[in-house]
Design a protein around this motif. Structure first.
Motif, short mmCIF file in Angstrom:
data_model
loop_
_atom_site.label_atom_id
_atom_site.label_comp_id
_atom_site.label_asym_id
_atom_site.label_seq_id
_atom_site.Cartn_x
_atom_site.Cartn_y
_atom_site.Cartn_z
N SER A 106 -38.04 -24.86 25.34
CA SER A 106 -38.46 -23.50 25.03
C SER A 106 -39.32 -22.91 26.13
CB SER A 106 -39.24 -23.50 23.71
OG SER A 106 -40.30 -24.43 23.82
N ASP A 107 -39.88 -23.77 26.97
CA ASP A 107 -40.81 -23.29 27.97
C ASP A 107 -40.16 -23.00 29.30
OD1 ASP A 107 -43.87 -25.11 27.26
OD2 ASP A 107 -43.19 -23.08 26.81
N ASP A 108 -38.88 -22.93 29.31
CA ASP A 108 -38.18 -22.95 30.59
C ASP A 108 -38.52 -21.79 31.52
OD1 ASP A 108 -34.84 -24.38 30.60
OD2 ASP A 108 -36.64 -24.78 31.76
N LEU A 109 -38.59 -20.61 30.99
CA LEU A 109 -38.66 -19.45 31.87
C LEU A 109 -40.09 -18.95 32.07
CD1 LEU A 109 -35.57 -17.33 30.88
CD2 LEU A 109 -35.78 -19.17 32.50
N VAL A 110 -40.24 -18.11 33.10
CA VAL A 110 -41.56 -17.57 33.45
C VAL A 110 -41.67 -16.13 32.98
CG1 VAL A 110 -43.16 -17.22 35.33
CG2 VAL A 110 -41.36 -18.91 35.54
N TRP A 111 -42.63 -15.92 32.13
CA TRP A 111 -42.91 -14.54 31.69
C TRP A 111 -43.90 -13.94 32.68
CZ3 TRP A 111 -41.46 -11.68 27.28
CH2 TRP A 111 -42.23 -10.54 27.02
N LEU A 112 -43.72 -12.68 33.04
CA LEU A 112 -44.60 -12.05 34.02
C LEU A 112 -45.40 -10.92 33.39
CD1 LEU A 112 -42.17 -11.88 37.07
CD2 LEU A 112 -44.04 -13.47 36.72
N CYS A 113 -46.72 -10.98 33.60
CA CYS A 113 -47.57 -9.88 33.14
C CYS A 113 -48.21 -9.22 34.35
CB CYS A 113 -48.69 -10.42 32.25
SG CYS A 113 -48.19 -10.76 30.58
N PRO A 114 -48.40 -7.90 34.28
CA PRO A 114 -49.07 -7.26 35.41
C PRO A 114 -50.55 -7.63 35.40
CG PRO A 114 -48.72 -5.67 33.66
CD PRO A 114 -48.08 -6.94 33.21
N ASN A 115 -51.05 -7.93 36.57
CA ASN A 115 -52.43 -8.37 36.68
C ASN A 115 -53.23 -7.26 37.32
OD1 ASN A 115 -54.77 -9.76 37.04
ND2 ASN A 115 -53.78 -11.60 37.83
N PHE A 170 -48.45 -5.81 27.85
CA PHE A 170 -47.60 -6.91 28.28
C PHE A 170 -48.11 -8.23 27.71
CE2 PHE A 170 -44.29 -6.24 31.59
CZ PHE A 170 -44.23 -4.88 31.51
N GLU A 187 -48.90 -3.15 40.73
CA GLU A 187 -47.80 -4.04 40.30
C GLU A 187 -46.63 -3.17 39.89
OE1 GLU A 187 -47.35 -7.43 39.70
OE2 GLU A 187 -49.23 -8.30 39.05
N LEU A 209 -41.26 -6.38 36.27
CA LEU A 209 -41.76 -7.29 35.25
C LEU A 209 -41.05 -7.06 33.93
CD1 LEU A 209 -45.51 -6.81 36.12
CD2 LEU A 209 -43.93 -8.45 37.06
N ASN A 259 -37.62 -8.58 34.03
CA ASN A 259 -37.75 -10.03 33.99
C ASN A 259 -38.01 -10.51 32.57
OD1 ASN A 259 -38.44 -12.78 35.34
ND2 ASN A 259 -40.16 -12.34 34.02
N ASN A 260 -38.94 -9.87 31.89
CA ASN A 260 -39.30 -10.32 30.56
C ASN A 260 -38.18 -10.10 29.56
OD1 ASN A 260 -41.69 -11.02 31.72
ND2 ASN A 260 -42.82 -9.24 30.98
N ASN A 311 -35.93 -17.90 37.22
CA ASN A 311 -35.43 -17.50 35.90
C ASN A 311 -33.94 -17.19 35.95
OD1 ASN A 311 -37.94 -17.68 34.74
ND2 ASN A 311 -38.36 -15.48 34.77
#
Lengths: 400, 622
Positions: A192-201, B209, B239, B244, B247-248, B300
């Motif tokens: 279930s943890d395979d992919l990377v979720w991206l959040c804006p920082n 997000f 950003e 993003l 991707n999500n 991904n």
């Protein structure tokens, strides 16, 4: 494999009146060396699917060609096919013929000069075993892949040779039918943890300004170090200057130093000027009284007197202080055991007192008696008598 | 310049720096004469920062890093005592760490920042916060939750005692805590912090997000989508939100097992990322670095492509990703899976081209000479490959797959070290339980070696696999299948029989009956909402499929050992459990084999014809 090649070989196999030698020559004519092995595989296939060979002659010729393609016999890759054929049951004339030929190995010149028919005539015994054939069988579970499937009611008929040529395409001679094993492929790994979720920082990470631009500001440790050093030894003039500069330039320098009343005596001892500077700075502070007390109670020394002198010269000190100090000095002098030291200190005290009086730093009246007594006690010392005379002159001035 | 003038100048310069007027600051600093009262290196440090940060600067991060290191070198030469040094160099070291962070060298940044964190007491307050915040960020970016928790705790204590700048820092802290709890899977605490984030920072892109991620982790995909859609399209830190966003969405569709849509979204994400990076202001390239998510998206994308049945494209993507994330064992397994997938696809294509039926290759001739030719595609010929010749470029071959799988094994902790593990798997979350991964690696490894025609190499991983009690049952059964085949090829058919024996197989299946519950959870979801659309293959069906193959393979094995009676019996028994339409090709071929072995060619032919009543069979043409 070209159709004509196979057909040519079939022709060769079906000849009866040619010598074995000439059969081989014909074979070499039609089949280049690089294709010998392939051709051999086809011929072995003929042996394997026995019903493709109809006559004893065909069998003899086939076996012969297989042997000739690769000598010596031990290294012949078709041994297995030859052996299996020779060991078929039930034994018939074709098999007997094959065994007979095989037992003639290695082929002599007379054999090679014989025709197939001639050789056949010499075949005698049915059931004769193979002798010394360089192959022993391994247990084999393979079966032929070509199944005889005659259509009895079909009108159309293809020529035997054409069927043969169709049969021998690229991989049929190679193939056997084994009990089928299935090797299922592994399923894809799942997580279930395979992919990377991206959040804006949107956090800012900025560079830092370097504030330590001033050497002095930056090195409180140096002044600290110097100060500590000053308690142990006399500073060099440059060091003293630096420290003094620090002290006077910066308000908080004094506070940052490990200064306490208890450190004062050492300072006075080793670096009286510095002690004076510090005391002058401390004059306005609350702790000054503490320092004074310590100073007062110090043992008599040149340096301590210097410091007191300078302090008195520069500051408005309460008169009790001075009086107390003078009394202290006098008492100390009296207590010194060693005569020489005593004399020295007496002289020092007298000089000190003279200076104080001459500079009007002290009101002599209050302690006149003590000083006079002191002088009388040590009247043999020149400075003491000088002091006495001074006192007298003042006294008389006062009185007059 | 007198002392006082100098002090004033420095104050002016600092103000300019704080206000972002870097060119002016640089000018101011240049006017300061060098006297013994000034630290040259420290001034130089500030000047270098200004040169880099000013508008129109032509310097890049590499230039900055070089110069910072040069200053550090000079400082090292002059100092005598080590201890004082670190504190004196604190600002410089922090700046160096920041450059590493911006170039995504998180490990290097962490090394420096951890040292500074140890010496944090005497440092000035502003610097303390800078160091701590950056350290937390680095830890969170590399999933080092323990380190992050320590620093967060420290910051909480610090902030409890001081009140200055409280609000700004508070917002950051809530955000950090949200991310930390999400990574630690403490979902309750995470939910609480998200509320705080929203109330303190409002509905910014960042907060929405984060909330969307929280819902994604709980498999509430509808909510998650809604939140992403409602987020603003831009963000103060430059950003690129669409990147993003795509991707999500790709991640979500992957979890929903809608792989083709996932592929679509991720390819859009890649495109958007490339465009955004190109459009970023040139010169001050730290923006470029910070908004560039190329390798994460590529990672991904590769995984989703693999699941969507495009192993070749997946292989290319993941091989590129591996140049950056070379220490991720899961990634190496994936690349192997891609290579295997490519090989399988080409084999299947070949077979489809060559013959339409899985049992009969062709019928040749007619009349009395007509022959039926059997198909041999069960023989599993090893792929002929140039063993030992590994080219520079990764190629989707079985040999390369074996290499990748061995890499993956190397990166796992040894199998006998019990207890919880924490294996880094950047760019994604670290692995807490490696038994499933190990099982998959071993399974693929055995399969690959069999494919390469090396049963001896295949045997060891296969045996290890079926003995691995923590592994999923279907994989352990595959282990016994591969082990049996290897043993057969090594002429050790008695041992092969043991691998396929019902007692042995039954033991494996039963030993994991308590496991099936958790495995099912794994396969489906841990959240409340069911996955819409597809019915996931549960553990049970997977196990049943392999079990069927085991039975048929054991029949084949008995055939090989000439024990036809037993073979017939087991086969008949098994076939009676199946429905008529479901007889697999392997079973048909086994029936044919048994008949042929007994000399019943006609019976064999009738079985074949029965199976292929409706198929047109091609005749071989010359």
């Amino acid at each position: 494999m070209e159709v004509c090649d196979m057909v040519d070989v079939t022709d060769i196999i079906q000849k009866t009146e040619d010598t074995l030698e000439s059969l081989w020559n014909q074979f070499e004519l039609f089949c280049p060396k690089c294709l010998h092995f392939k051709m051999g595989q086809c011929i072995a296939s003929l042996l394997q699917h026995e019903y493709l060979l109809n006559t004893d002659c065909e069998v003899i010729n086939s076996v012969f060609l297989l042997c000739q393609i690769a000598q010596p016999q031990e290294l012949n890759p078709f041994n297995k096919a030859i052996f299996n054929y020779a060991n078929r049951k039930p034994v018939d004339s074709k098999i007997t013929a094959a065994i007979y030929l095989i037992n003639l190995l290695p082929f002599s010149q007379s054999t090679l000069s014989s025709t197939t028919t001639q050789i056949l005539q010499n075949v005698k015994l049915i059931g004769a075993p193979l002798k010394n054939f360089p192959y022993s069988p391994k247990p084999d579970c393979s079966l032929p892949i070509i199944l005889d499937d005659p259509e009895n009611d079909s009108k159309e008929e293809k020529h035997y040779k054409e069927v043969l040529s169709q049969l021998f395409d690229s991989d049929i001679p190679d193939s056997v039918f084994l009990p089928p094993l299935v090797r299922p492929p592994p399923p894809l790994y799942s997580d279930s943890d395979d992919l990377v979720w991206l959040c804006p920082n949107d956090n800012e990470y900025s560079f830092a300004w370097e504030p330590h631009i001033f050497t002095d500001k930056d090195k409180p440790e140096d002044t600290k170090k110097l100060f500590i050093l000053a308690q142990r030894q006399a500073l060099e003039s440059s060091q003293y200057d630096l420290l003094k500069q620090e002290l006077y330039d910066k308000e908080d320098c004094l506070q940052s130093l490990p200064l306490s009343p208890s450190t004062l005596p050492k300072l006075v001892d080793k670096n009286p000027s510095l002690a004076v500077d510090i005391l002058l700075l401390l004059a306005q502070t609350q702790q000054f009284a503490d320092y004074l007390t310590v100073l007062l109670n110090m043992d008599l020394s040149l340096h301590s007197m210097e410091v007191v002198n300078k302090i008195t010269a520069n500051l408005e000190l309460p008169p009790q202080f001075i009086h107390f100090y003078i009394r202290n000095c006098i008492t100390n002098c009296t207590e010194i055991a060693d005569k020489n030291t005593q004399h020295r200190f007496v002289r020092l005290v007298c000089v000190f007192l003279t200076a104080l009086i001459r500079n009007r730093l002290v009101n002599v009246q209050d302690i006149l008696i003590e000083i006079q007594a002191f002088c009388i006690d040590h009247s043999r010392i020149r400075e003491a008598t000088g002091l006495f005379r001074l006192l007298k002159s003042l006294d008389s001035k006062e009185l007059s | 310049m007198t002392g006082e003038e100098t002090i004033n100048t420095v104050e002016v310069a600092k103000t300019q720096f704080d206000e972002g007027r870097y060119s002016g600051c640089l000018t101011t600093l240049t006017t300061m004469n060098s006297t013994s009262a000034l630290n040259i290196k420290q001034i130089q440090l500030n000047m270098i920062l200004c040169s880099y940060l000013k508008k129109g600067s032509e310097h890049d991060l590499e230039w900055l890093l070089d110069n910072l290191y040069t200053i550090e070198g000079k400082m090292n030469k002059e100092s005598e005592e080590e201890e004082i040094d670190e504190v004196e160099k604190a600002v410089l070291l922090y700046n160096i760490a920041l450059v590493h962070f911006q170039t995504k060298n998180f490990d290097k940044a962490v090394v420096i920042l951890e040292k500074l964190f140890k010496l944090i007491e005497p440092l000035e307050e502003g610097l303390v916060y800078k160091i701590c915040f950056l350290l937390v960020e680095c830890y969170l970016s590399t999933y080092q939750t323990e380190g992050a928790a320590i620093v967060v705790y420290y910051l909480d204590k610090q902030m409890a005692t001081k009140t200055a700048d409280g609000d700004m820092h508070k917002a950051r802290m809530h955000q950090y805590k949200t991310r930390l709890f999400a990574q630690q899977k403490c979902l309750k605490a995470c939910k609480r912090e998200i509320k705080n984030v929203l109330s303190v920072s409002g509905t910014t892109a960042s907060s929405l997000f984060l909330k969307s991620e929280f819902e994604y982790l709980r498999n509430n995909f509808k909510k998650s989508c809604k939140l992403l859609n409602s987020a603003p399209k831009s963000c103060p830190s430059k950003e690129h939100i669409p990147t993003l966003y795509y991707n999500n969405f790709g991640c979500m569709h992957f979890k929903m097992k809608k792989y083709n849509l996932g592929v679509l979204y991720l390819s859009q994400a890649l495109e958007a990322n490339t465009k955004a990076v190109k459009a970023a202001p040139q010169g001050c390239n730290s923006t470029m670095y910070s908004i560039n998510h190329h390798y994460q998206i590529l990672y991904n994308y590769g995984i989703v492509l693999l699941h969507a049945g495009q192993p070749k494209a997946a292989f290319n993507c993941l091989s590129q990703a591996a140049t950056v994330y070379s220490r991720n064992p899961r990634l190496w397994l994936r690349i192997a899976e891609c290579a295997i997938g490519v090989v399988k696809q080409s084999q299947e294509n070949e077979q489809i081209q060559n013959c339409k039926s899985s049992t009969v290759k062709a019928i040749v001739g007619s009349g009395i000479y007509r022959k039926t030719i059997l198909n041999t595609n069960f023989q599993n010929h090893p792929k002929k490959c140039s063993a030992g010749l590994l080219s520079e470029e990764p190629t989707p071959s079985l040999t390369y797959a074996a290499l990748c799988l061995n890499n993956a094994l190397e990166l796992l902790p040894p199998s006998n070290s019990g207890g919880p593990v924490n294996v880094s798997a950047l760019p994604a979350a670290p692995l807490k339980d490696v038994s499933k991964l190990r099982a998959s690696i071993l399974c693929n490894l055995a399969y690959v070696w069999l494919g390469l025609g090396d049963p001896l190499q295949a045997l060891k991983p296969a045996q290890e696999l079926f003995s691995l009690t923590a592994a999923p049952v279907n994989l352990r059964l595959l282990g016994s299948v591969y082990a049996a085949e290897a043993l057969i090829l090594l002429n050790r058919s008695n041992e092969a029989t043991n691998c396929l024996a019902p007692e042995f197989v039954g033991a494996i299946i039963n030993s994991a009956n308590c496991q099936t519950k958790t495995n099912e959870d794994d396969a489906s979801s841990t959240g409340s909402s069911p996955i819409p659309g597809k019915v996931p293959a549960t553990q049970e069906t997977l196990v049943q499929d392999v079990h069927n193959i085991i039975i048929l393979n054991s029949v084949a094995l008995y055939c090989m050992k000439r024990d036809l009676n037993r073979a017939k019996r087991i086969l008949a028994q098994h076939l009676s459990t199946l429905n008529d339409g479901e007889i697999p090709a392997q079973a048909t071929m086994l029936l044919v084999y048994i008949e042929l072995r007994q000399g019943n060619t006609e019976a064999a032919l009738s079985i074949l014809k029965q199976q292929q009543i409706n198929l047109q069979l091609p005749a071989l043409t010359t």
